[in-house]
Design a protein around this motif. Structure first.
Motif, PDB file in Angstrom:
ATOM      1  N   LEU B 218      43.468  49.608  42.726  1.00  0.00           N
ATOM      2  CA  LEU B 218      42.973  48.567  41.805  1.00  0.00           C
ATOM      3  C   LEU B 218      42.027  49.080  40.860  1.00  0.00           C
ATOM      4  N   LEU B 219      40.860  49.430  41.344  1.00  0.00           N
ATOM      5  CA  LEU B 219      39.820  50.249  40.470  1.00  0.00           C
ATOM      6  C   LEU B 219      40.383  51.218  39.597  1.00  0.00           C
ATOM      7  N   GLY B 220      41.205  52.132  40.153  1.00  0.00           N
ATOM      8  CA  GLY B 220      41.631  53.215  39.321  1.00  0.00           C
ATOM      9  C   GLY B 220      42.666  52.692  38.138  1.00  0.00           C
ATOM     10  N   GLY B 221      43.369  51.754  38.980  1.00  0.00           N
ATOM     11  CA  GLY B 221      44.576  51.146  37.716  1.00  0.00           C
ATOM     12  C   GLY B 221      44.067  50.338  36.661  1.00  0.00           C
ATOM     13  N   ILE B 222      42.798  49.615  37.062  1.00  0.00           N
ATOM     14  CA  ILE B 222      42.287  48.769  35.962  1.00  0.00           C
ATOM     15  C   ILE B 222      41.695  49.945  34.772  1.00  0.00           C
ATOM     16  N   ASN B 223      41.051  50.947  35.170  1.00  0.00           N
ATOM     17  CA  ASN B 223      40.727  51.963  34.480  1.00  0.00           C
ATOM     18  C   ASN B 223      41.607  52.575  33.870  1.00  0.00           C
ATOM     19  N   TYR B 224      42.709  53.000  34.402  1.00  0.00           N
ATOM     20  CA  TYR B 224      43.883  53.787  33.551  1.00  0.00           C
ATOM     21  C   TYR B 224      44.376  52.772  32.246  1.00  0.00           C
ATOM     22  N   ILE B 225      44.835  51.590  32.757  1.00  0.00           N
ATOM     23  CA  ILE B 225      45.102  50.764  31.799  1.00  0.00           C
ATOM     24  C   ILE B 225      44.129  50.647  30.538  1.00  0.00           C
ATOM     25  N   THR B 226      42.996  50.222  30.999  1.00  0.00           N
ATOM     26  CA  THR B 226      42.227  50.150  29.773  1.00  0.00           C
ATOM     27  C   THR B 226      41.878  51.139  28.916  1.00  0.00           C
ATOM     28  N   THR B 227      41.858  52.266  29.605  1.00  0.00           N
ATOM     29  CA  THR B 227      41.584  53.571  28.733  1.00  0.00           C
ATOM     30  C   THR B 227      42.846  54.003  27.891  1.00  0.00           C
ATOM     31  N   VAL B 228      44.161  53.656  28.305  1.00  0.00           N
ATOM     32  CA  VAL B 228      45.191  53.909  27.661  1.00  0.00           C
ATOM     33  C   VAL B 228      45.268  52.918  26.295  1.00  0.00           C
ATOM     34  N   LEU B 229      44.915  51.753  26.750  1.00  0.00           N
ATOM     35  CA  LEU B 229      45.098  50.788  25.636  1.00  0.00           C
ATOM     36  C   LEU B 229      43.897  50.976  24.650  1.00  0.00           C
ATOM     37  N   ASN B 230      42.610  51.309  24.849  1.00  0.00           N
ATOM     38  CA  ASN B 230      41.467  51.270  24.145  1.00  0.00           C
ATOM     39  C   ASN B 230      40.795  52.583  23.517  1.00  0.00           C
ATOM     40  N   VAL B 253      50.102  49.752  35.910  1.00  0.00           N
ATOM     41  CA  VAL B 253      50.669  48.432  35.808  1.00  0.00           C
ATOM     42  C   VAL B 253      51.300  47.982  37.217  1.00  0.00           C
ATOM     43  N   LEU B 254      52.194  48.585  37.526  1.00  0.00           N
ATOM     44  CA  LEU B 254      52.962  48.433  38.771  1.00  0.00           C
ATOM     45  C   LEU B 254      51.762  48.237  40.011  1.00  0.00           C
ATOM     46  N   GLY B 255      50.896  49.181  39.884  1.00  0.00           N
ATOM     47  CA  GLY B 255      50.029  49.131  41.147  1.00  0.00           C
ATOM     48  C   GLY B 255      49.303  47.791  41.015  1.00  0.00           C
ATOM     49  N   LEU B 256      48.679  47.541  39.673  1.00  0.00           N
ATOM     50  CA  LEU B 256      47.983  46.221  39.678  1.00  0.00           C
ATOM     51  C   LEU B 256      48.487  44.936  39.869  1.00  0.00           C
ATOM     52  N   LEU B 257      49.882  44.940  39.727  1.00  0.00           N
ATOM     53  CA  LEU B 257      50.729  43.834  39.842  1.00  0.00           C
ATOM     54  C   LEU B 257      51.004  43.572  41.476  1.00  0.00           C
ATOM     55  N   SER B 258      51.375  44.892  42.001  1.00  0.00           N
ATOM     56  CA  SER B 258      51.838  44.855  43.589  1.00  0.00           C
ATOM     57  C   SER B 258      51.083  45.026  44.513  1.00  0.00           C
ATOM     58  N   PHE B 259      49.834  45.564  44.368  1.00  0.00           N
ATOM     59  CA  PHE B 259      49.108  46.185  45.437  1.00  0.00           C
ATOM     60  C   PHE B 259      48.197  44.688  46.110  1.00  0.00           C
ATOM     61  N   PRO B 260      47.734  43.913  44.984  1.00  0.00           N
ATOM     62  CA  PRO B 260      47.226  42.841  45.538  1.00  0.00           C
ATOM     63  C   PRO B 260      48.377  41.968  46.537  1.00  0.00           C
ATOM     64  N   VAL B 261      49.661  41.896  46.388  1.00  0.00           N
ATOM     65  CA  VAL B 261      50.336  41.120  47.185  1.00  0.00           C
ATOM     66  C   VAL B 261      50.428  41.653  48.623  1.00  0.00           C
ATOM     67  N   LEU B 262      50.489  42.933  48.502  1.00  0.00           N
ATOM     68  CA  LEU B 262      50.114  43.658  49.978  1.00  0.00           C
ATOM     69  C   LEU B 262      49.075  43.170  50.748  1.00  0.00           C
ATOM     70  N   ALA B 263      47.938  43.246  49.745  1.00  0.00           N
ATOM     71  CA  ALA B 263      46.555  42.749  50.465  1.00  0.00           C
ATOM     72  C   ALA B 263      46.765  41.496  50.832  1.00  0.00           C
ATOM     73  N   SER B 264      47.320  40.672  50.460  1.00  0.00           N
ATOM     74  CA  SER B 264      47.570  39.262  50.621  1.00  0.00           C
ATOM     75  C   SER B 264      48.362  39.132  52.043  1.00  0.00           C
ATOM     76  N   GLY B 265      49.337  40.000  52.175  1.00  0.00           N
ATOM     77  CA  GLY B 265      50.038  40.018  53.349  1.00  0.00           C
ATOM     78  C   GLY B 265      49.118  40.435  54.562  1.00  0.00           C
ATOM     79  N   PHE B 266      48.433  41.585  54.206  1.00  0.00           N
ATOM     80  CA  PHE B 266      47.592  42.140  55.085  1.00  0.00           C
ATOM     81  C   PHE B 266      46.524  40.973  55.643  1.00  0.00           C
ATOM     82  N   PHE B 267      46.072  40.178  54.552  1.00  0.00           N
ATOM     83  CA  PHE B 267      45.128  39.208  55.030  1.00  0.00           C
ATOM     84  C   PHE B 267      45.631  38.006  55.958  1.00  0.00           C
TER      85      PHE B 267
END
Ligand code: CU
Ligand code: CU
Ligand code: CU
Lengths: 411, 618
Positions: B218-230, B253-267
């Motif tokens: 997630l940390l990486g993904g946010i960075n990649y997206i922001t960097t490409v956009l801005n 974008v895929l990672g940012l949208l899907s990994f949190p769902v995995l994390a919730s499953g793990f939770f």
């Protein structure tokens, strides 16, 4: 010691490798980069062509070599009614994908070889070609539509449950779905329990909290539907009769997998699933089918007296990782003619027999009374007619005595 | 020679100076405090190029571990009756030696190896090692940015990955062994310590590790997206981005949208394990005891898992696709064919990847009617995938192709993607999946299409951008040996598995001889194992080549050795912090002007001639 030797070996190989690399670099320096590069391009693109040809031959030859294990070919024909449609769907897909596979692999390697870099040749500036792109978007879309329609058609038919007005019986007598046999498979670490419904054709209710050593499924004995249910070590099914398997599990996920029948469904604790299918080949018939195939005309390693095809039997396996014994959840499956099945089914004794009259039996008092009175032997359904016959005997003798009495009185 | 090459460089520098964008970067970064000492340069680095190298080398470490694990379980499958006593010094209690001195691999540990192999290769190697490496290296360099939007988060992203690795590594040494319930970790098996040795402490560490990993992604993904956009440089419109960047962007974008769902499953899984809740558990009788859990559904976990799990395969393969598009175009000396179609197909694949997850669950007991939708969407993916394949092939058509390790792996990628992609058409069709599900056909399919193909994309990228990372070239001869052994060997390993699958052999079996149906393939299993050992050896060759070349490789003498158009080749050979010593170059055209107007290539920083049309506009 071996570890040191191994490490030394790796080191040596490493040094050799590095030297190879150095030598080629030196050669490049001596002969001039460009010349070397052209030679490399020629060689590597040539290797690619050789690879392509060898690879395509390998795919075809290996497929021929293993043809007797391929879905829908030779002896590997489905032994269930729906299986044939899945196999033909597989082979239709194989046909289309095979064409695409061959064309694209050839194009890929051929272009790579044909357009290898040569000095003084310029590449073609061709950023796009809308017409071409539309064509090769539409073609796969059309083929996919075709495969999806065929696939969903088969899927919805195969997965359809038994119609509601169908009759569940132990010994179905019709080929259509108006009568069917429902059995239950329960997976646990690491085996399957198989339960048949008994003469009433219905499986009794169960409750996982009632599971004990003597009641492995947790059958609820207060449900009379349970009283004739019997459990078996192998699955025996009549040919050409519809079977609905109720699939459940006790502990973790398992998967009820009958490879020869194209049947597969997860077994889930607390969430029963089902699979409906109709076996169409008896074990004997399938053996006949195998007897003509070279792969099965070899002695069985477990029974060298016999050929592999003679000892063949259908099998139930587990196809969902369920722990360390996942690979060992085997049950034998036997498909027989209806008459043989009926005789077999009538010969089984229900688990309830071992419970009847004990402390676990909710009907203990009644059963204890009748058992004492009639001295009922634990007997298969067939032999139940015997006591009934003997019951009629005293009545007859009473009738016979009557005249004697009357004669006596008249005297 | 030297003067000949430096002449265009001088010109380029002039273009950057004249047309570039002055962000006064070097006014603020006196003496480069970022890289002032060893620790801040090599360990807690905030420079995207260093973080890329960290991701790559860590990924390589895990690839070796994951590969070795597969060799051990392949030995078991190929030679089930051979003694494994010689592995006792390494595996200890997991090898039991019987009275005859024959060492046997414990069943429990076999499954632990299978599980760890999957987890490690999927997450640590092909997610972090691939996307982590090249997103970090190429996003700032190719869009014309000084660094990532947040170098600090970027650094954290690596260190969370490192932490995940430490925890996973520790789990290998547990007394009860690492987690052994499959990389998908389906409950109840994964939720109940009674169900399997590895489901105890091993599972706890497995989940913990992957939670750290999700944070990293997630940390990486946010960075990649922001960097490409801005942070795109002047003139770098989205339609001028190289396909690598498009691929990394959609991947993030895929990672940012899907990994949190995995994390919730793990939770929820942790709650079931630790707090006695029943999200995934119901009516379980295990270890002679009926558990209290009622009302949960193991299938719910599968939905949560595959909602990540399917996009995950695109998180793995999209970066490889982007890299291959770039590498093939550069070395074929041709524009990538159908640039816009390539972008649209990346977007289409990215979108569709969110609505196909239940194709992993056709046989899981979900309502068969629901499966209809998933079949349709799944098979639609074949269309953009086919478009991509045709476009790669068309890119080679009419080219002037240079054959080096990078372009060979690029071509190998396309071959693998075709072979593995086509078998997906079988499996995506639920009716065929009834028979094929969880057999070796599936193993063959996904190993070729997302395992081998993704590795090929990664290798193409490593050989191609190694000079950008280390200022030296990897040895070409060794690279080519590596390619050929891997290409032939990978097909030798995975192609025969199709036949096993067609014969119905289930995956994840410790041995096959308990079933008459499955035991016919001892020869083929031996063959596969031997091929696997050889292929693994070839990967070691690559590792040797890699580290040898870092220090001893042929030095880069020009900063644009391939004659590529993209911005990363306008930076100095020894690219410092901030990437460009002066102004940031401005972009004047798309990234694929190869062979245009009789010129071999036109860098992106060269202004358009009068009346010239940008190649990307169509
Ligand atoms: Cu099982
Ligand atoms: Cu299993
Ligand atoms: Cu998927």
């Amino acid at each position: 010691m071996t570890a040191i030797l191994a490490i030394l070996c790796v080191l040596l190989i490493g040094i050799v490798v590095v030297q190879i690399g150095k030598v080629t670099e030196l050669a490049a320096k001596i002969r001039g980069e460009e010349e070397v590069e052209e030679g490399t391009n020629r060689r590597q693109s040539g290797y690619l062509m050789v690879f392509m040809v060898a690879f395509l031959i390998f795919t075809v030859v290996s497929a021929l070599y293993y043809r007797n294990y391929m879905l829908g070919y030779g002896p590997h024909e489905s032994a269930s009614e729906h299986g044939g449609s899945l196999d033909s769907l597989f082979n239709t897909t194989l046909f289309f994908t095979g064409i695409v596979f061959i064309i694209t692999q050839i194009a890929l390697f051929y272009f790579a070889w044909k357009y290898r870099a040569e000095k003084g040749r310029a590449s073609l500036y061709m950023p796009h070609d809308n017409k071409l792109e539309v064509i090769w978007t539409i073609i796969p879309a059309v083929v996919m539509t075709f495969l999806v329609v065929g696939g969903l058609d088969a899927w919805n038919e195969v997965m359809a449950d038994i119609p509601e007005d169908a009759q569940a019986v132990l010994i179905p007598t019709t080929e259509d779905k108006s009568e069917f046999l429902e059995i239950e498979a329960t997976g646990y670490q690491f085996a399957w329990d198989i339960r048949y419904p008994g003469a009433d054709g219905l499986l009794g209710t169960k409750n996982f909290r009632m599971i004990t050593g003597t009641n492995p499924l947790g059958q609820d004995w207060s449900d009379e539907k349970n009283h004739d249910d019997f459990m078996t070590n192998e699955i025996v099914l009549p040919k050409n009769r519809w079977v609905r398997v109720r699939i459940t599990a006790k502990d973790v996920l398992h998967n009820f997998y009958l490879p020869h029948f194209r049947v597969k469904m997860d077994a889930i604790p607390g969430l029963p699933t089902y699979f409906v299918f109709k076996p169409t080949k008896t074990t004997e018939e399938y053996r006949e089918q195998l007897s003509t195939v070279a792969e099965y005309q070899v002695p069985d390693p477990n029974d060298p007296e016999k050929m592999l095809w003679e000892t063949f039997g259908y099998e139930l396996a587990c196809a969902e990782l369920c722990g360390k014994g996942h690979f060992s959840m085997r049950r034998a499956v036997r498909i027989v003619e209806e008459a043989e099945y009926a005789a077999w089914a009538r010969g089984q004794s229900p688990l309830y027999d071992s419970v009847r009259g004990t402390d676990d039996d909710p009907f203990q008092e009644e059963n204890a009374a009748t058992m004492e009175a009639e001295d009922v032997i634990e007997a298969p359904i067939d032999s139940l007619t015997l006591p009934i016959d003997s019951l009629t005997a005293p009545i007859d003798s009473i009738g016979m005595a009557e005249p004697t009495d009357t004669t006596g009185s008249t005297e | 020679m030297a003067t000949l090459i430096s002449a265009p460089q001088v010109q380029e520098d002039k273009l950057i100076e004249e047309l570039g964008y002055d962000d006064h970067f070097h006014d603020h970064h006196h003496g480069d405090k970022y890289q002032s000492n060893f620790v801040s340069t090599y360990i807690f680095s905030m420079d995207h190029k260093m973080i890329a190298r960290q991701f790559l080398i860590t990924g390589m470490f895990w690839a070796i571990i994951g590969g070795l694990m597969s060799l051990i379980f392949r030995l078991q499958l190929g030679f089930p009756d051979e003694s494994m006593a010689w592995l006792k010094p390494i595996l200890g209690q997991w090898i039991t030696i019987n009275d005859e001195g024959v060492g046997q691999l414990s069943q429990e540990f076999y499954y632990a190896l299978v599980t760890m192999h999957g987890t490690i290769i999927v997450f640590f190697v092909l997610t972090a090692g691939l996307s982590g490496t090249f997103s970090n290296l190429l996003i700032p360099l190719q869009i014309g940015a000084r660094d990532m939007a947040s170098p600090f988060l970027n650094m954290l992203s690596y260190w969370f990955f490192f932490l995940a690795g430490v925890v996973m590594f520790a789990s290998l040494f547990l007394n009860t062994g690492p987690f052994s319930g499959g990389w998908t970790a389906y409950p109840p098996l994964s939720a109940l310590p009674q169900a399997s040795l590895g489901s105890g402490a091993g599972m706890t560490l497995w989940v913990t590790s992957l939670v750290f990993f999700v944070v990293s992604v997630l940390l990486g993904g946010i960075n990649y997206i922001t960097t490409v956009l801005n942070l795109r440089t002047k003139g770098m419109s989205m339609w001028r981005l190289p396909l690598t960047i498009w691929a990394f962007f959609v991947t993030a974008v895929l990672g940012l949208l899907s990994f949190p769902v995995l994390a919730s499953g793990f939770f929820l899984m942790m709650c079931d394990r630790g707090l006695g809740t029943s999200f995934f558990l119901s009516e379980i009788f295990i270890g002679g005891q009926a558990l209290d859990h009622v009302g949960g559904s193991p299938i719910l976990y599968q939905h949560l898992f595959w909602f990540l799990g399917h996009p995950e395969v695109y998180i793995i393969i999209l970066p490889a696709m982007g890299i291959v598009s770039e590498v093939l175009s550069v070395h074929a000396r041709k524009p990538i064919f159908g640039y816009k179609a390539m972008v649209y197909s990346i977007l289409a694949i990215g979108f569709l990847s969110f609505i196909v997850w239940a194709h992993h669950m056709f046989m899981s007991g979900v309502n068969p009617f629901i499966s209809n939708f998933f079949v349709v969407f799944t098979l639609i993916i074949a269309v953009p995938s086919a478009v991509k394949v045709f476009n790669w092939i068309a890119t080679l058509y009419g080219g002037n192709i240079r054959f080096n390790a990078a372009s060979l792996f690029g071509i190998g990628f396309v071959s693998m993607f075709i072979s593995g992609g086509l078998t997906g058409i079988f499996l995506g069709n639920s009716a065929i999946d009834i028979q094929m599900h969880d057999t070796y056909f599936v193993v063959a399919h996904f190993h070729i299409v997302m395992g081998v193909a993704a590795f090929f994309g990664m290798y193409a990228g490593v050989y191609h951008w190694f000079p950008k990372m280390f200022g030296r070239f990897m040895n070409e001869t060794l690279g080519k040996i590596h390619f050929w052994v891997t290409m032939i060997g990978a097909y030798a390993i995975f192609w025969p598995m199709h036949y096993l699958g067609m014969a119905g052999v289930p995956r994840r079996y410790y041995r096959f001889d308990l079933f008459d149906t499955f035991r016919h393939f001892t020869e083929i299993n031996k063959f596969i194992t031997i091929a696997a050992v050889i292929v693994f050896a070839a990967q070691l060759l690559m590792v040797i080549n890699f580290f040898y070349s870092i220090w001893k490789g042929k030095k880069m003498t020009t900063r644009n050795p391939y004659g590529a158009t993209t911005l990363e080749w306008t930076t100095p050979i020894d690219t410092g912090h901030g990437n460009w010593p002066g102004k940031i170059p401005a972009v004047q055209r798309w990234a694929y002007d190869y062979g245009k107007d009789g010129k071999e290539f036109i860098p992106q920083i060269v202004p358009m001639a009068e009346g010239e049309k940008d190649g990307g506009d169509h």
